[in-house]
Design a protein around this motif. Structure first.
Motif, PDB file in Angstrom:
ATOM      1  N   MET A 177       7.911  14.845   3.176  1.00 28.41           N
ATOM      2  CA  MET A 177       6.859  14.035   3.487  1.00 28.41           C
ATOM      3  C   MET A 177       5.468  14.303   3.189  1.00 28.41           C
ATOM      4  SD  MET A 177       8.477  11.483   3.238  1.00 28.41           S
ATOM      5  CE  MET A 177       6.999  10.473   3.316  1.00 28.41           C
ATOM      6  N   THR A 178       5.116  15.758   3.633  1.00 29.49           N
ATOM      7  CA  THR A 178       3.852  16.172   3.703  1.00 29.49           C
ATOM      8  C   THR A 178       3.578  16.226   1.966  1.00 29.49           C
ATOM      9  OG1 THR A 178       4.319  17.224   5.594  1.00 29.49           O
ATOM     10  CG2 THR A 178       2.283  17.972   4.200  1.00 29.49           C
ATOM     11  N   ILE A 197      10.241  15.814   7.572  1.00 28.92           N
ATOM     12  CA  ILE A 197       8.903  15.283   7.705  1.00 28.92           C
ATOM     13  C   ILE A 197       7.762  16.338   7.416  1.00 28.92           C
ATOM     14  CG2 ILE A 197       7.600  14.199   9.585  1.00 28.92           C
ATOM     15  CD1 ILE A 197      10.067  12.830  10.598  1.00 28.92           C
ATOM     16  N   ILE A 239      -7.180   6.385  -4.394  1.00 32.50           N
ATOM     17  CA  ILE A 239      -6.700   6.385  -3.198  1.00 32.50           C
ATOM     18  C   ILE A 239      -7.155   5.317  -2.278  1.00 32.50           C
ATOM     19  CG2 ILE A 239      -7.809   8.441  -2.693  1.00 32.50           C
ATOM     20  CD1 ILE A 239      -4.460   7.525  -1.160  1.00 32.50           C
ATOM     21  N   ASN A 240      -8.512   5.321  -2.311  1.00 32.63           N
ATOM     22  CA  ASN A 240      -9.097   4.335  -1.034  1.00 32.63           C
ATOM     23  C   ASN A 240      -9.210   2.829  -1.310  1.00 32.63           C
ATOM     24  OD1 ASN A 240      -9.869   6.526   0.598  1.00 32.63           O
ATOM     25  ND2 ASN A 240     -11.545   6.871  -0.286  1.00 32.63           N
ATOM     26  N   PHE A 252       0.342   4.318   0.836  1.00 31.91           N
ATOM     27  CA  PHE A 252       0.298   5.121   2.045  1.00 31.91           C
ATOM     28  C   PHE A 252       1.104   4.659   3.256  1.00 31.91           C
ATOM     29  CE2 PHE A 252      -1.939   7.339   5.427  1.00 31.91           C
ATOM     30  CZ  PHE A 252      -1.944   8.518   4.996  1.00 31.91           C
ATOM     31  N   TYR A 253       1.148   3.073   3.214  1.00 32.74           N
ATOM     32  CA  TYR A 253       1.799   2.704   4.426  1.00 32.74           C
ATOM     33  C   TYR A 253       3.280   2.813   3.987  1.00 32.74           C
ATOM     34  CZ  TYR A 253      -1.629   0.103   6.778  1.00 32.74           C
ATOM     35  OH  TYR A 253      -2.784  -0.249   7.509  1.00 32.74           O
ATOM     36  N   ILE A 264       2.957  12.828   0.593  1.00 37.74           N
ATOM     37  CA  ILE A 264       1.557  12.235   0.928  1.00 37.74           C
ATOM     38  C   ILE A 264       0.526  13.068   0.150  1.00 37.74           C
ATOM     39  CG2 ILE A 264       0.038  11.784   2.779  1.00 37.74           C
ATOM     40  CD1 ILE A 264       2.418  11.336   4.582  1.00 37.74           C
ATOM     41  N   PHE A 265       0.793  14.341   0.253  1.00 38.50           N
ATOM     42  CA  PHE A 265      -0.269  15.009  -0.556  1.00 38.50           C
ATOM     43  C   PHE A 265      -0.503  14.726  -2.105  1.00 38.50           C
ATOM     44  CE2 PHE A 265      -1.972  19.339  -2.013  1.00 38.50           C
ATOM     45  CZ  PHE A 265      -3.126  19.414  -0.958  1.00 38.50           C
ATOM     46  N   LEU A 301       4.358   6.201   5.150  1.00 45.02           N
ATOM     47  CA  LEU A 301       4.161   6.529   6.630  1.00 45.02           C
ATOM     48  C   LEU A 301       5.607   5.906   7.201  1.00 45.02           C
ATOM     49  CD1 LEU A 301       0.605   6.222   7.908  1.00 45.02           C
ATOM     50  CD2 LEU A 301       2.157   8.327   7.734  1.00 45.02           C
ATOM     51  N   MET A 331      -2.194  11.232  -2.206  1.00 44.03           N
ATOM     52  CA  MET A 331      -3.637  11.587  -1.893  1.00 44.03           C
ATOM     53  C   MET A 331      -4.483  12.253  -3.084  1.00 44.03           C
ATOM     54  SD  MET A 331      -4.133  12.902   1.898  1.00 44.03           S
ATOM     55  CE  MET A 331      -5.581  11.843   2.634  1.00 44.03           C
ATOM     56  N   ASN A 342       0.817  -1.188  -0.063  1.00 46.14           N
ATOM     57  CA  ASN A 342       0.126   0.219   0.084  1.00 46.14           C
ATOM     58  C   ASN A 342       0.881   1.173   0.164  1.00 46.14           C
ATOM     59  OD1 ASN A 342      -1.669   2.212   0.792  1.00 46.14           O
ATOM     60  ND2 ASN A 342      -3.238   0.593   1.485  1.00 46.14           N
ATOM     61  N   PHE A 354      12.389   9.926  10.731  1.00 44.61           N
ATOM     62  CA  PHE A 354      12.201  10.343  12.388  1.00 44.61           C
ATOM     63  C   PHE A 354      13.551   9.852  12.959  1.00 44.61           C
ATOM     64  CE2 PHE A 354      10.543  10.570  16.545  1.00 44.61           C
ATOM     65  CZ  PHE A 354      10.196  11.826  16.589  1.00 44.61           C
ATOM     66  N   VAL A 401       8.274   8.139   6.541  1.00 41.02           N
ATOM     67  CA  VAL A 401       8.355   8.984   7.916  1.00 41.02           C
ATOM     68  C   VAL A 401       9.037   8.524   9.064  1.00 41.02           C
ATOM     69  CG1 VAL A 401       6.639  10.163   9.414  1.00 41.02           C
ATOM     70  CG2 VAL A 401       6.136  10.349   7.106  1.00 41.02           C
ATOM     71  N   LYS A 419      -7.873  -0.586  -1.401  1.00 39.72           N
ATOM     72  CA  LYS A 419      -6.715  -1.238  -0.420  1.00 39.72           C
ATOM     73  C   LYS A 419      -5.719  -1.873  -1.416  1.00 39.72           C
ATOM     74  CE  LYS A 419      -8.145  -0.076   3.275  1.00 39.72           C
ATOM     75  NZ  LYS A 419      -9.007   1.115   3.121  1.00 39.72           N
TER      76      LYS A 419
END
Lengths: 161, 382
Positions: A65-66, A61, A78-79, A27-28, A69-70, A31, A73, A25, A38, A34, A81
Motif C-alpha cells: 500500500m505504501t 499495508i 495530485i492536489n 487517495f480516498y 500511495i507513493f 486509504l 502521489m 478521489n 487491515f 488500507v 480534488k
C-alpha cells in the motif's frame, strides 16, 4: 460474543472494499484499501492465525500500500480534488470478475473443510517454518524464483526508458 | 522490589474483581496494562522533550529550560497547556477530514508497539509469539499517517516531506529487519520475552552485543532505528532549512504536539527494542529488572540526543546510499557470520566470525570509496 464481532468486521471490510471502487478521489480509494486489508488482518486474528495477520499488515499495508500511495502521489494534479479514477476496461473486468467469482464459489462449495475441535487451533510458527523448508520447499523456492525474476525484469524495463 | 509493579497490578486486579460484576471479569487483565501504557506514554514523551532540551542545551553551552519549576521540570506541563490554548489552524485548500485524521492515526501505532516491550521480569502487556514481527509491522503503519498528513495539508512542503519520509522509511526498514533476523535465528523465537530469557547468565551480562554478530547487528539496528524515527542526522523529512517542517508544516497547537508525541514515543520504543534485542533487556545484576531496562533504554536515548547535538543533516542521496550500499550488504554478511559463529567449534568461532565482519566492513567501505567525502583543503584558510 466473538461471532457477532466477526460479523461486524465482515460488514466493515465489505464497506471499505466498496469504498475502494466507489470513491471519486484516488487517495480516498487507496486509504479504504488500507482499511480493507487491515480488517482482513483482524479476521485472521479472530481465526487465531496471528502470524498471518501480522504478515498481512507488514506486507500489504507496510509495503504494497505504501508503494501504491507513493505512485499516486507521483501523479500530476495530485492536489486536484476532482481527480477521477478512469475506468476504461469495465467489460473486461466484469467478465474476469464473474469467471473468478464462479470458480471461487465452486471451490468453496466443493472443498472438504477440516473440522477443528477445541478452542486452540493455533499452529506454532516453528512448525510453519519447518513445513515451508521441508514439505513445501518446492513451491516456496518457486515463489522466490518468480519474485527474483520480477525484480530483475522491473529493473531491466526501467533502465531502457 | 523486582516485582513491585507486577504485584501492584495484581492488587488492583483483586480489588477490581471484587467490585466488578462477573461478566466483566475478563476485562481487568486486558484493561490494566493498556491503561498503564496509555498513561505512561504521554508522561515519558513530556519528559523526553525536557531531557532533549536540557541535553542539547548543554552540548551548545546553554542552560536550557530553567524557569518553570526546579530545573525547569514543570516546563513540559506549561508547554502542554500552551499547546491546548493555541488556535487550531486548518489551511483553506486542505482536506479537512484527512487533516484531522493524520495526527490521531500517527500516535496509535507508536503506542501500540509498547504492548510487546518487556519493561521488566513479567512486565509485558501482551506476550505474543510473534512479538518482534508485530513491532516491525505496527511501526510501519506510521508511514500511512505521514502520507495522510502530507496529502491532506495541500501544501508542497508537506507533500515533499511525506515523500522523503516514505523513501527513507522503506529503505531503512530492510536493514532493520535483517539485523533483527540474526537475533531471531539465534533464539529461535519471535517473542520478545523469550529473546530476553535467552540472554540470561554470565551474572546478568550475557548480552548479544558481546558477540561479534550482536555488535554489528546492534549498530545496524540502532542506525536504522534512528532513521525510522526521523531523528537527526536522518531527519530529512522535516529538514527546517529546506522544506519548513516537512509533513507537519500545516499543523499547529495540539495536533502539532501529537506529531511530536508520536516521534518521541517511537524513539523510546526503538531504543527499548534495541536494548531488548541486543543489550539483554531487563537482565542485569543487583538492580531490579525494570531499573535495568530503563537504564539501558535511556542511555540509548541519550546517545540519540548526542547524535542530534553533534551531527549535521545528511543529503538525500547520501541517506539512501547509506541504507542500500552500506547497511544492507553489512546486514547480509552479519547473518552469514552469525551462522559461522554458531557452527564453528568454540574458540575458533569468534576468530572466524569477527574476521569475516572486519573484512566485509573494509570491502564495503572500499566499494563505496567514490561516495565518501573527500578531505577538503582550504586554500585561503592560512
Amino acid at each position: 460474543m466473538l461471532d457477532k464481532f466477526v460479523y461486524i468486521i465482515f460488514g466493515l471490510s465489505i464497506l471499505s472494499a466498496i469504498g475502494v471502487v466507489a470513491f471519486r478521489n484516488l487517495f480516498y480509494s487507496a486509504l479504504s484499501l488500507v482499511a480493507a486489508l487491515f480488517l482482513a488482518a483482524v479476521l485472521y486474528i479472530c481465526l487465531q492465525a496471528e502470524f498471518i495477520a501480522i504478515v498481512q499488515i507488514l506486507v500489504y499495508i507496510g509495503a504494497v500500500m505504501t508503494l501504491i500511495i507513493f505512485a499516486i502521489m507521483l501523479t500530476a494534479r495530485i492536489n486536484d480534488k476532482t481527480i477521477r479514477a478512469s475506468n476504461q476496461q469495465r467489460v473486461v473486468s466484469l467478465i474476469a470478475l464473474v469467471v473468478f467469482g464462479v470458480f471461487l464459489v465452486g471451490q468453496i462449495c466443493k472443498a472438504q473443510w477440516p473440522q477443528v475441535t477445541g478452542v486452540n487451533a493455533m499452529v506454532p510458527i516453528g512448525r510453519l517454518g519447518e513445513l515451508l523448508v521441508g514439505h513445501f520447499v518446492l513451491p516456496f523456492e518457486a515463489i522466490s524464483a518468480i519474485l527474483t525474476v520480477a525484480l530483475i525484469g522491473a529493473i531491466v524495463i526501467a533502465r531502457n526508458k | 522490589m523486582d516485582q513491585l509493579f507486577v504485584s501492584l497490578t495484581g492488587k488492583v486486579q483483586e480489588i477490581l474483581a471484587s467490585i466488578l460484576p462477573d461478566f466483566l471479569d475478563f476485562l481487568a487483565p486486558i484493561a490494566l496494562p493498556l491503561l498503564g501504557i496509555l498513561l505512561f506514554a504521554p508522561f515519558v514523551m513530556m519528559y523526553l522533550t525536557w531531557l532533549e532540551r536540557k541535553l542539547v542545551a548543554r552540548i551548545q553551552n546553554r542552560i536550557g529550560p530553567n524557569r518553570v519549576g526546579p530545573f525547569g521540570l514543570l516546563q513540559p506541563i506549561a508547554d502542554g497547556i500552551k499547546m491546548l490554548t493555541k488556535e487550531d489552524v486548518i489551511p483553506e485548500g486542505a482536506d479537512r477530514f484527512m487533516h484531522f485524521l493524520a495526527p490521531a492515526v500517527i500516535v496509535a501505532p507508536a503506542m501500540l508497539t509498547w504492548a510487546v516491550l518487556p519493561f521488566g521480569r513479567n512486565m509485558i502487556a501482551a506476550d505474543i509469539a510473534v512479538g518482534v514481527l508485530y513491532f516491525i509491522a505496527i511501526s510501519g503503519l506510521a508511514e500511512i499517517a505521514i502520507f495522510i498528513a502530507g496529502w491532506g495539508s495541500n501544501n508542497k512542503f508537506s507533500l515533499l516531506g511525506a515523500m522523503r519520509s516514505i523513501a527513507q522509511m522503506l529503505s531503512y526498514e530492510i536493514p532493520m529487519v535483517l539485523s533483527v533476523a540474526v537475533v531471531v535465528m539465534m533464539v529461535g523465537s519471535l517473542s520478545t520475552s523469550a529473546i530476553v530469557e535467552a540472554q540470561s547468565g554470565w551474572g546478568g551480562f550475557n548480552w548479544f552485543i558481546f558477540r561479534p554478530w550482536g555488535l554489528v547487528g546492534f549498530v545496524i539496528f540502532f542506525l536504522a532505528g534512528a532513521a525510522e524515527t526521523n531523528r537527526t542526522p536522518f531527519d530529512l523529512a522535516e529538514a527546517e532549512s529546506e522544506i519548513v517542517a516537512g509533513f507537519h508544516t500545516e499543523y499547529s497547537g495540539m495536533k502539532f504536539a501529537l506529531f511530536f508525541m508520536a516521534e518521541f514515543i517511537s524513539v523510546f520504543s526503538i531504543c527499548a527494542l534495541a536494548s531488548t534485542l541486543f543489550l539483554g533487556g531487563w537482565q542485569g545484576p543487583f538492580l531490579p529488572s525494570w531499573a535495568w531496562f530503563f537504564l539501558k533504554t535511556y542511555t540509548l536515548i541519550g546517545v540519540l540526543m548526542w547524535f542530534r547535538g553533534t551531527f549535521p543533516r545528511l543529503r538525500v542521496d547520501q541517506l539512501l546510499g547509506f541504507a542500500w550500499k552500506g547497511l544492507l550488504p553489512m546486514a547480509f554478511v552479519n547473518i552469514l557470520s552469525m551462522g559461522l559463529w554458531e557452527f564453528v567449534p568454540r574458540p575458533w568461532n569468534y576468530v572466524v566470525s569477527t574476521s569475516l565482519l572486519v573484512i566485509a566492513f573494509f570491502l564495503i567501505v572500499y566499494g563505496n570509496s567514490s561516495d565518501l567525502a573527500k578531505k577538503r583543503t582550504y586554500v585561503l584558510a592560512d
